[in-house]
Each structure stands twice: as C-alpha cells, then as structure tokens.
Scaffold this active site. Structure first.
Site, mmCIF file in Angstrom:
data_model
loop_
_atom_site.group_PDB
_atom_site.id
_atom_site.type_symbol
_atom_site.label_atom_id
_atom_site.label_comp_id
_atom_site.label_asym_id
_atom_site.label_seq_id
_atom_site.Cartn_x
_atom_site.Cartn_y
_atom_site.Cartn_z
ATOM 1 N N HIS A 123 18.418 14.614 -44.089
ATOM 2 C CA HIS A 123 17.146 15.254 -43.742
ATOM 3 C C HIS A 123 16.451 15.625 -45.047
ATOM 4 O O HIS A 123 17.083 15.618 -46.112
ATOM 5 C CB HIS A 123 17.416 16.543 -42.948
ATOM 6 C CG HIS A 123 18.115 17.550 -43.797
ATOM 7 N ND1 HIS A 123 19.478 17.533 -43.980
ATOM 8 C CD2 HIS A 123 17.642 18.561 -44.575
ATOM 9 C CE1 HIS A 123 19.811 18.497 -44.825
ATOM 10 N NE2 HIS A 123 18.718 19.138 -45.204
ATOM 11 N N HIS A 136 13.570 15.937 -51.529
ATOM 12 C CA HIS A 136 14.725 15.045 -51.671
ATOM 13 C C HIS A 136 15.598 15.076 -50.425
ATOM 14 O O HIS A 136 15.567 16.040 -49.665
ATOM 15 C CB HIS A 136 15.561 15.440 -52.891
ATOM 16 C CG HIS A 136 16.223 16.767 -52.738
ATOM 17 N ND1 HIS A 136 15.560 17.963 -52.934
ATOM 18 C CD2 HIS A 136 17.489 17.102 -52.367
ATOM 19 C CE1 HIS A 136 16.389 18.950 -52.706
ATOM 20 N NE2 HIS A 136 17.572 18.475 -52.350
HETATM 21 P P1 2AM Z 1 20.284 20.503 -50.765
HETATM 22 O O1 2AM Z 1 20.541 19.349 -49.846
HETATM 23 O O2 2AM Z 1 19.491 20.162 -51.967
HETATM 24 O O3 2AM Z 1 21.571 21.243 -51.084
HETATM 25 C C1 2AM Z 1 20.603 23.043 -45.630
HETATM 26 O O4 2AM Z 1 21.595 23.611 -46.419
HETATM 27 C C2 2AM Z 1 19.472 22.538 -46.488
HETATM 28 O O5 2AM Z 1 18.922 23.632 -47.207
HETATM 29 C C3 2AM Z 1 19.863 21.501 -47.524
HETATM 30 O O6 2AM Z 1 18.865 20.506 -47.540
HETATM 31 C C4 2AM Z 1 19.882 22.234 -48.826
HETATM 32 O O7 2AM Z 1 19.392 21.514 -49.922
HETATM 33 C C5 2AM Z 1 18.914 23.348 -48.580
HETATM 34 N N1 2AM Z 1 19.310 24.544 -49.333
HETATM 35 C C6 2AM Z 1 20.470 25.208 -49.233
HETATM 36 N N2 2AM Z 1 20.473 26.270 -50.064
HETATM 37 C C7 2AM Z 1 19.279 26.285 -50.679
HETATM 38 C C8 2AM Z 1 18.658 27.133 -51.635
HETATM 39 N N3 2AM Z 1 19.269 28.197 -52.128
HETATM 40 N N4 2AM Z 1 17.418 26.806 -52.050
HETATM 41 C C9 2AM Z 1 16.771 25.733 -51.565
HETATM 42 N N5 2AM Z 1 17.300 24.895 -50.655
HETATM 43 C C10 2AM Z 1 18.538 25.162 -50.220
#
Ligand code: 2AM
Length: 176
Positions: free
Chosen positions: A43, A125
């Site tokens: 996603h 991303h």
């Molecule tokens: P990531 O894939 O770059 O880790 C569910 O966890 C979603 O929220 C994921 O897409 C994750 O991004 C994002 N996510 C989790 N922690 C986060 C944070 N502290 N700041 C921004 N995005 C976050």
C-alpha cells in the site's frame, strides 16, 4: 473506553498490480535481501496517525470526508533503499500533483488534530522489503506500473502472532 488503534491513511494497490509486483520482486531481489511484505499488505501511506482514540478517529474521518479532490493516475517506476529505516521501496519518479495534495491535506488535518507528523517532506513509497540492513542491488530501470487512483482509505494496523495485518476501516471516493 476502547483501546486506541494504530491507524493510517493510505492508497490501496489493485490486486493484479500487487501480484505483478511480488513476482517482479522475487525475480530481482535475493531471498536474504530483506523481509518481503505480503502482496495484500502492499500500500502507499498518505498520512500515518499512530495510536488514536475512537473520538479522534471520528474527528479525523469527518475532516477526511470534506476533502474534494479529483482522482489521478499513479505510476510506479522508481525503487530505492533507505538504510536507516532498513526499507526497500517502490515509488514514482514524478509523483502526481494530486497525490501530493491529498497527502498534504491529510497530514495537515492530522497535525492540527494533534497527531505527530514528521517535518520531513512526504516521500510517497510502497514498502517492498523490511529489515533490509545491507545495501542491495536495485532492479534495472524500465519497470513500470500505472493505475488510476479513485479513492483513499483509513486503515488499522494489527500485529498478532508475529504478523502485521491491515484492515480497511473506511474509504472515500475522489471526484471523477
Ligand atoms: P513504512 O512502510 O515506510 O514503514 C503502516 O505501518 C504504515 O504506516 C506503513 O506504510 C509505514 O510506513 C507507515 N508508518 C509507520 N510508522 C510511521 C511513522 N512513524 N511515520 C510515518 N509513517 C509511518
């Protein structure tokens, strides 16, 4: 009172594109490159909210429902690795303006509602691999997926029995 939930706004990927991406990933990354994300969990996060109470969730849902924005086409033609967060990702060389506007709006609403938002610019991303702690060779350029984005959703992230699952709580349609 119910427990806070770990929530985020995101774009879903069409199921056929999720499948194509995992086949391409299997062809281009060695098994020890990192921990692959399951197809159904691929996603694009628009705004991460963190642990949210039901009351704040309702307020954020109401704000999200006021967004009036046309849909857009998303092209995935870029890949990279962030060694700091140990992530290999798929993205867009030229993210569409509609995507940036939607994420900006949701991030601003979240921030005004008291959810911490990183001051770093949004870098759209799709995480492909986690725990990618060593630099990995990236696939040669030329890959390309494009699809229309007609909606965005609020998701809950659950972690149980060693697995993360995302469930869609609510969806909003973009204008056609
Ligand atoms: P990531 O894939 O770059 O880790 C569910 O966890 C979603 O929220 C994921 O897409 C994750 O991004 C994002 N996510 C989790 N922690 C986060 C944070 N502290 N700041 C921004 N995005 C976050």
């Amino acid at each position: 009172m119910s427990e806070p939930k770990r929530l985020f706004f995101a774009l879903e990927l069409p199921a056929d594109i999720q499948q194509q991406i995992i086949l391409w990933r299997a062809q281009h990354f060695l098994a020890d490159a990192g921990r692959p994300i399951a197809a159904a969990n691929l996603h694009l996060t628009l705004a991460f909210l963190g642990a949210i109470s039901t009351e704040k969730q309702r307020a954020l849902e109401s704000l999200a429902g006021r967004i009036r924005q046309p849909g857009f086409t998303l092209t995935l033609d870029d890949a990279g690795q962030w060694l700091r967060s140990r992530v290999v990702w798929l993205g867009s060389r030229q993210p569409p303006r509609g995507l940036l506007q939607l994420a900006d709006m949701l991030r601003a609403q979240a921030s005004r509602s008291g959810c911490y938002q990183s001051p770093q610019p949004f870098h759209p991303h799709i995480t492909l691999l986690r725990d990618a702690s060593h630099a990995v060779p990236l696939p040669p350029p030329g890959f390309h997926w494009s699809f229309p984005v007609t909606a965005f959703s609020l998701y809950e992230s659950h972690f149980s029995q060693g697995r993360t699952r995302y469930s869609e709580l609510k969806r909003w349609t973009l204008q056609t």
